[in-house]
Design an enzyme around this catalytic site. Structure first.
Site, PDB file in Angstrom:
ATOM      1  CD  GLU A  54     -14.244 -19.205 -24.831  1.00  0.00           C
ATOM      2  OE1 GLU A  54     -15.233 -18.449 -24.866  1.00  0.00           O
ATOM      3  OE2 GLU A  54     -14.337 -20.449 -24.913  1.00  0.00           O
ATOM      4  NE  ARG A  58     -19.056 -14.733 -21.225  1.00  0.00           N
ATOM      5  CZ  ARG A  58     -19.495 -15.948 -20.930  1.00  0.00           C
ATOM      6  NH1 ARG A  58     -19.646 -16.301 -19.666  1.00  0.00           N
ATOM      7  NH2 ARG A  58     -19.768 -16.805 -21.905  1.00  0.00           N
ATOM      8  CE  LYS A 142     -19.488 -21.025 -26.767  1.00  0.00           C
ATOM      9  NZ  LYS A 142     -18.987 -19.702 -26.332  1.00  0.00           N
TER      10      LYS A 142
END
Length: 223
Positions: A54, A58, A142
């Site tokens: 993943e 960011r 999630k």
């Protein structure tokens, strides 16, 4: 490691979220300072048996790192993390992402993921979040931020009203606590950043990343 001939060939055919979360017990959550760092880390994780990555948005290197990592090996499955805007879905899909992960979920984000053909693992934190996700057809979510939002006791509480829901808890999980999370009946895998400690990345100690990846890959079998 051999470079895959093309990321759209048969080896990179679309997988469902259900298939992806069962490829390993730990999905590393990654943020890269540069595309080059991303390639080194992705190679090191793959060498340790981690096949699902993943790569988050960011940092400014996120999209380019996804494109590079998706071409490193036939069996790497690269996802885009920290999707917070609908337009992120199409951008990541174009770069080669095979799935998306978001900290939360809106109807616009759901539609954008569908329009882009990007399987989505949406973030939830409360029962209302779960119900909203289930109404949109999600069976795997999630739980974020897992540790801060109640950890294992919260997962156990979710299991009663949502017995068929499968969960990937992410946030605050460590190598020490991961086995306890994975032991929960509704946990299919966990997300974590402990596979890429800042000190190892700063020292370009890719062997340490591979060691941590190998240890993570050997955790309790995923359900």
């Amino acid at each position: 490691m051999q470079r895959a001939p093309h990321k759209n060939q048969e080896s990179h055919q679309m997988k469902t979220v259900s298939e992806i979360v069962r490829l390993g017990p730990v999905i590393p959550v990654l943020a890269f300072d540069s595309v080059e760092q991303g390639e080194h880390v992705s190679r090191a994780l793959h060498a340790g048996g981690v096949k699902v990555l993943e790569i988050t948005l960011r940092t400014a290197a996120g999209i380019a790192a996804i494109e590079r990592a998706s071409q490193l090996a036939d069996d790497i499955v690269v996802g885009v993390g920290t999707i917070t805007k609908p337009e992120h879905c199409a951008q990541a899909k174009k770069a080669g992402a095979q799935f998306g992960v978001s900290p939360g979920l809106t109807k616009d984000m759901h539609k954008a993921a569908q329009d882009a053909g990007l399987p989505l693992l949406p973030g939830v934190m409360t029962p209302s979040d779960i119900i909203a996700a289930m109404e949109l057809g999600y069976e795997i979510v999630k739980f974020f931020p897992a540790q801060q939002a109640g950890g294992i006791p919260m997962l156990q509480a979710f299991h009663g009203p949502f017995p068929n829901l499968k969960i990937c808890p992410t946030g605050g999980i460590t190598a020490e606590t991961a086995p306890s999370f994975l032991a929960q009946p509704n946990v299919v895998c966990v997300g974590g950043s402990w596979l890429t400690p800042k000190a190892a990345l700063a020292a370009q100690n890719w062997e340490e990343v591979t060691r941590l990846a190998r240890a993570a890959s050997e955790l309790a079998p995923h359900k």
